[in-house]
Design a protein around this motif. Structure first.
Motif, PDB file in Angstrom:
ATOM      1  N   LYS A  66      39.166  -1.975  95.736  1.00  0.00           N
ATOM      2  CA  LYS A  66      37.995  -2.709  96.241  1.00  0.00           C
ATOM      3  C   LYS A  66      38.200  -3.111  97.692  1.00  0.00           C
ATOM      4  O   LYS A  66      37.275  -3.059  98.513  1.00  0.00           O
ATOM      5  N   ILE A  67      39.415  -3.551  98.008  1.00  0.00           N
ATOM      6  CA  ILE A  67      39.699  -3.954  99.388  1.00  0.00           C
ATOM      7  C   ILE A  67      39.552  -2.756 100.304  1.00  0.00           C
ATOM      8  O   ILE A  67      38.984  -2.860 101.396  1.00  0.00           O
ATOM      9  N   ASP A  94      44.811  -4.117  87.047  1.00  0.00           N
ATOM     10  CA  ASP A  94      43.927  -5.033  87.788  1.00  0.00           C
ATOM     11  C   ASP A  94      44.297  -5.061  89.264  1.00  0.00           C
ATOM     12  O   ASP A  94      43.420  -5.062  90.134  1.00  0.00           O
ATOM     13  N   VAL A  95      45.612  -5.110  89.530  1.00  0.00           N
ATOM     14  CA  VAL A  95      46.065  -5.110  90.929  1.00  0.00           C
ATOM     15  C   VAL A  95      45.548  -3.864  91.638  1.00  0.00           C
ATOM     16  O   VAL A  95      44.985  -3.938  92.729  1.00  0.00           O
ATOM     17  N   ALA A  97      35.943  -2.202 100.982  1.00  0.00           N
ATOM     18  CA  ALA A  97      35.401  -3.216 101.891  1.00  0.00           C
ATOM     19  C   ALA A  97      35.818  -2.925 103.326  1.00  0.00           C
ATOM     20  O   ALA A  97      35.024  -3.070 104.266  1.00  0.00           O
ATOM     21  N   CYS A  98      37.064  -2.512 103.516  1.00  0.00           N
ATOM     22  CA  CYS A  98      37.516  -2.159 104.871  1.00  0.00           C
ATOM     23  C   CYS A  98      36.697  -1.000 105.403  1.00  0.00           C
ATOM     24  O   CYS A  98      36.329  -0.970 106.581  1.00  0.00           O
ATOM     25  N   MET A 107      45.514   0.772 102.430  1.00  0.00           N
ATOM     26  CA  MET A 107      45.264   0.195 101.106  1.00  0.00           C
ATOM     27  C   MET A 107      45.164   1.286 100.056  1.00  0.00           C
ATOM     28  O   MET A 107      45.675   1.140  98.945  1.00  0.00           O
ATOM     29  N   THR A 152      41.792  -3.892  92.316  1.00  0.00           N
ATOM     30  CA  THR A 152      41.431  -4.786  93.412  1.00  0.00           C
ATOM     31  C   THR A 152      41.823  -4.178  94.751  1.00  0.00           C
ATOM     32  O   THR A 152      41.099  -4.305  95.744  1.00  0.00           O
ATOM     33  N   GLU A 153      42.974  -3.523  94.798  1.00  0.00           N
ATOM     34  CA  GLU A 153      43.372  -2.861  96.047  1.00  0.00           C
ATOM     35  C   GLU A 153      42.318  -1.829  96.439  1.00  0.00           C
ATOM     36  O   GLU A 153      41.973  -1.697  97.615  1.00  0.00           O
TER      37      GLU A 153
END
Lengths: 523, 369
Positions: free
Chosen positions: B201-202, B194-195, B205-206, B246, B198-199
């Motif tokens: 996904k970040i 999960d971590v 987004a960046c 990231m 999510t990383e």
């Protein structure tokens, strides 16, 4: 004015949950009121924004105060001043009553033939190079010796009547203030009240008036209940920071700083409670701007823009607003992912701790527990990162989306000034026609009255034309100033952000460096 | 406990510890893996290509070695679940870390599997291993005979045996411990996944923010517009750096600790399977003893034979199991240590590189007019 037909920007994004079906509260004073997702139907607000000439007589000292060096006659003029030493006197081509303005109404809207707009166009065009240079010079000279801070949020009272009071501190070297450092306590509705006063007074001056932060029923209700939980703490901090930025923008505006209401806000110990603040929520503000724009669009006399600067700039402003909205949406999503990462990291840290506890091998067990601790620390970092993203970028973009709305507002003010002028000309025309009829019908006493009216309206036409010119100058100046401030603002916020990021990374490096020997020690 | 009989015949003609899965190729839906192993004698390599089905073939052959005494006491190196090019969401979820990153972690997991098999003193004697690693032809598609290791075919009643009380304290402890660890490790692996997701996904987004900033860049001569455009361009670079940072962090997580937790989780499961098989044998033995006791004289001799056979088999299994457990404990600690050290070193390096980059960006902004 090439006002765009699409005046409904998407709803303003917010971090808080929307509330449905909340109506305007009777007590406009309280911090309750509609949340940004609820429609604001307060007609009072709209009509206030649209030009009402009689209001203008309450004007404060003219915007073009001592700092103005654009003309040799640097005098304080009220908007209605008939003083011939008007700032723009020499700039105008002669504004006599024999101007083509008498040529009839239809020419005002058509683009064919000579008409006031084109003759006006020559004056700013010729003025342009000098005025812009001078504007820029002025901007460089402006220096502000006023620092404001908003701090110490304190909950006053209990239950649903509770509110938060903030300490507003000022530090200044300007003589117009009573002392060099002082502070007062203000509540949120006081800030809204200040905005309301400023926007009323400045409605035909073309200033970009910084908009206030948003209201939020959800956020405030949580705070009324108790200020301890993290989301309330975040809400209050977000609001405090927004109020501070709002005030800083107000005091760094040279004209607004001169406004006695601003001084009163900063200095006076007991400020009378602000009324009618229902309208001034974030979305309400934007709605007000948009409604006013729509009203402008619906007016029958369309402005014939011969100075493309205004058209072009307006388009740029609209485009920029859309771009910032997109950016804001992306940052919002980034902030949410970071918060998600915090959650995931915390949960993972726990599971590693459990694993470490169950592990037989001592060295491995210790390393796993250390790993869990590293992850805990990283969660902390992610939290700070999310806060940084939010408070620095998301709020910055949100501020500028609202500010661009205010910039659009001042363009609209110019159009309304133009329309007022045009309407006056058409009224003058009617009066002259009436006079002609009276001459024909030979009614001497009515004729006298008619002549008096014509004189009165000729004066108005002159005045309104001057107003229009002046507001055009102000708008240009304001836009220039806005762009400079914007670049400065963004730059300083980005530097803050990078500094925070760098610090984060350095702490991260320390965490890893500390963990490495632990990992290696598992033999 | 009987000593394990060491067979004299040679095992593999290649080294086991440096087998590499060098590439993965997509062939329609199926994946093909290139495997390189080093010859024992002289310098030379075997290059073979194998599909997921081929790996299964190998595993089936390992499972069906009924002639090897105590085979059921072996902790079989775990084979990753079967993968496909357009795998369903369910399959991807099951694969966890192994489904990420264009099959790179999956290749690593296969590599580990082969190394473990090739280095296992008992398993590597199976001809199937040699064929798998060295034959240029596909190893064969015939299904090995049905074996006792296919848990899916075990009846539900068998599952009740899992809790059967042990006669040996060592094994009871090991079973309890394994049960706890299997659960925690699986949970930790899932949460770490999960971590990582999510990383990612970040990072995306960046990237979006970086791209969107380019839309704010305007042409024109206006100096203030220019200033803002420059800011947007520089900020876009900052977020591009953040995206890369990231992504590196996520990759590091995936390739080191992620893989490590995944392997540990599957290995614990493999031990669990082994312990279960032993428990089942224990139940069988106890049943055989009861039967022998209660048998009528006419059947007694036969029952005694059955009982003796069960005892012998059980002893073999316990012997092998004890060795396997000792080996397993050592191997997993080493594997986890390596994973953690690599993880820490890679993240430290990435963090230092990032710090440098942010510092450069910061200086650039400060120096901007």
């Amino acid at each position: 004015m090439a006002a765009s037909s699409d005046r409904n920007p998407p709803p303003f994004p917010a971090a808080e949950e929307p509330e449905a079906g909340l109506c305007d509260m009777a007590d406009g004073d309280s911090d309750e009121g509609e949340d940004i997702f609820v429609s604001n139907s307060n007609p009072v607000a709209v009509s206030r924004g649209v030009s009402q000439p009689d209001r203008v007589s309450e004007e404060p000292p003219d915007l073009f105060s001592e700092e103005e060096t654009i003309n040799t006659t640097a005098k304080s003029n009220g908007v209605h001043s008939d003083d011939d030493n008007d700032l723009f006197a020499e700039a105008h081509v002669e504004l006599s009553t024999d101007k083509p303005g008498s040529s009839g109404r239809k020419e005002l809207s058509a683009s064919s033939g000579p008409h006031p707009a084109s003759s006006f166009a020559q004056s700013p065009a010729s003025m342009q190079p000098t005025s812009l240079e001078q504007l820029e010079e002025e901007e460089a000279k402006d220096s502000f010796d006023v620092d404001v801070a908003v701090t110490n949020p304190e909950k006053i009272g209990d239950g649903m009547n509770a509110y938060v009071a903030y300490k507003v501190s000022t530090r200044t070297s300007l003589p117009m203030f009573r002392s060099k450092t002082f502070s007062v306590r203000r509540r949120f509705s006081d800030f809204l009240g200040l905005y309301e006063k400023l926007s009323v007074k400045q409605s035909l001056h073309g200033c970009v008036i910084p908009p206030p932060p948003e209201k939020s029923v959800v956020g405030m209700t949580k705070v009324k209940v108790g200020m301890d939980d993290p989301s309330s703490v975040e809400f209050v901090e977000r609001r405090r920071a927004a109020l501070e930025r709002y005030l800083q923008r107000v005091v760094s505006h040279p004209s607004l700083l001169q406004d006695p209401d601003v001084r009163e806000f900063l200095e006076r110990d007991d400020l009378p409670r602000a009324v009618n603040t229902q309208a001034l929520s974030g979305a309400g503000f934007l709605k007000m701007i948009n409604k006013a724009s729509d009203a402008v669009n619906k007016m029958t006399i369309k402005m014939n823009e011969s100075d493309t600067w205004f058209e072009d700039k307006f388009q740029e402003v609209e485009n920029e607003e859309q771009q910032l909205r997109k950016l804001h949406a992306v940052v919002d999503s980034l902030v949410n992912h970071r918060k998600e990462l915090c959650g995931n990291t915390a949960v993972f840290a726990k599971s590693m701790a459990m694993l470490g506890n169950s592990e037989d091998n001592t060295a491995l067990s210790r390393a796993l527990s250390q790993l869990a601790e590293v992850e805990d620390k990283m969660e902390q970092l992610h939290q700070e990162q999310a806060a940084s993203d939010f408070f620095i970028f998301a709020e910055l973009l949100a501020d500028y989306i609202r500010l661009l709305g205010a910039v659009r507002g001042c363009f609209d003010q110019r159009v309304r000034a133009w329309q007022r002028w045009q309407e006056a000309q058409s009224t003058l025309q009617k009066k002259r026609e009436a006079e002609a009829k009276l001459l024909w019908a030979n009614k001497p006493d009515k004729l006298q009255q008619a002549k008096e009216e014509i004189t009165e309206w000729e004066a108005r036409v002159t005045q309104y034309e001057r107003d229009f010119d002046r507001i055009g100058m102000t708008v240009r100046k304001e836009v220039l100033r806005f762009e400079k401030e914007k670049a400065k603002d963004f730059k300083s916020q980005i530097i803050k952000y990078l500094e925070a990021m760098l610090q984060s990374q350095q702490r991260l490096i320390k965490f890893w460096e500390a963990f490495l020997p632990e990992a290696k020690a598992i033999a | 406990m009987m000593e394990e009989v060491q067979e004299v015949k040679s095992a593999l003609s290649v080294h086991g510890h440096n087998i590499k899965v060098t590439e993965v190729l997509k062939d329609g839906d199926a994946l093909t893996f290139l495997i390189v192993s080093q010859k024992l004698s002289g310098t030379g390599e075997y290059h073979v290509d194998r599909t997921c089905d081929d790996f299964e073939w190998l595993q089936q052959h390992l499972f069906s070695q009924e002639d090897v005494p105590g085979i059921q006491g072996i902790i079989f190196p775990p084979l990753p679940a079967k993968a496909q090019v357009n795998a369903s969401a369910k399959v991807m979820k099951q694969l966890g870390f192994l489904g990420l990153g264009e099959w790179q972690p999956y290749c690593k997991a296969l590599e580990t599997f082969l190394r473990q098999v090739a280095s296992h003193g008992i398993l590597n004697k199976n001809k199937a291993v040699e064929i798998f690693l060295t034959s240029s032809d596909p190893p064969g598609r015939q299904r090995a005979k049905k074996n006792i290791f296919n848990r899916l075919s075990q009846a539900v009643e068998e599952m009740r045996k899992e809790g059967h009380k042990d006669v040996d304290e060592f094994f009871q402890t090991e079973r309890d411990h394994n049960l706890a660890l299997t659960g925690y490790t699986k949970s930790a692996a899932e949460r770490f996944l999960d971590v990582v997701l999510t990383e990612q996904k970040i990072a995306v987004a960046c990237g979006h923010f970086s791209a969107a900033l380019h839309l704010c860049v305007e042409a024109g001569e206006d100096p203030d517009k220019q200033a803002f455009s420059r800011i947007c361009v520089k900020l876009s670079e900052v977020f591009d750096s953040m995206k890369k940072n990231m992504m590196s962090m996520a990759e590091n997580n995936m390739n080191t600790l992620g893989l490590g937790l995944d392997l540990e989780s599957r290995y614990q499961e493999a031990e669990k399977e082994m312990l279960f098989r032993r428990t089942c044998k224990l139940v069988e033995l106890e049943t055989a003893r009861k039967n022998a006791e209660k048998a009528k004289p006419v059947k007694k001799a036969a029952m005694e034979e059955v009982k003796k056979a069960a005892e012998t088999e059980f002893d073999h299994i316990c012997g092998v199991a004890k060795q396997e457990i000792a080996r397993f404990e050592g191997a997993r600690v080493e594997m986890l240590q390596q994973a953690m050290v690599q993880w820490c070193e890679k993240q430290l390096l990435t963090a230092k590189e990032s710090a440098d980059q942010f510092n450069q960006h910061l200086q650039a902004f400060r120096g901007m007019a």
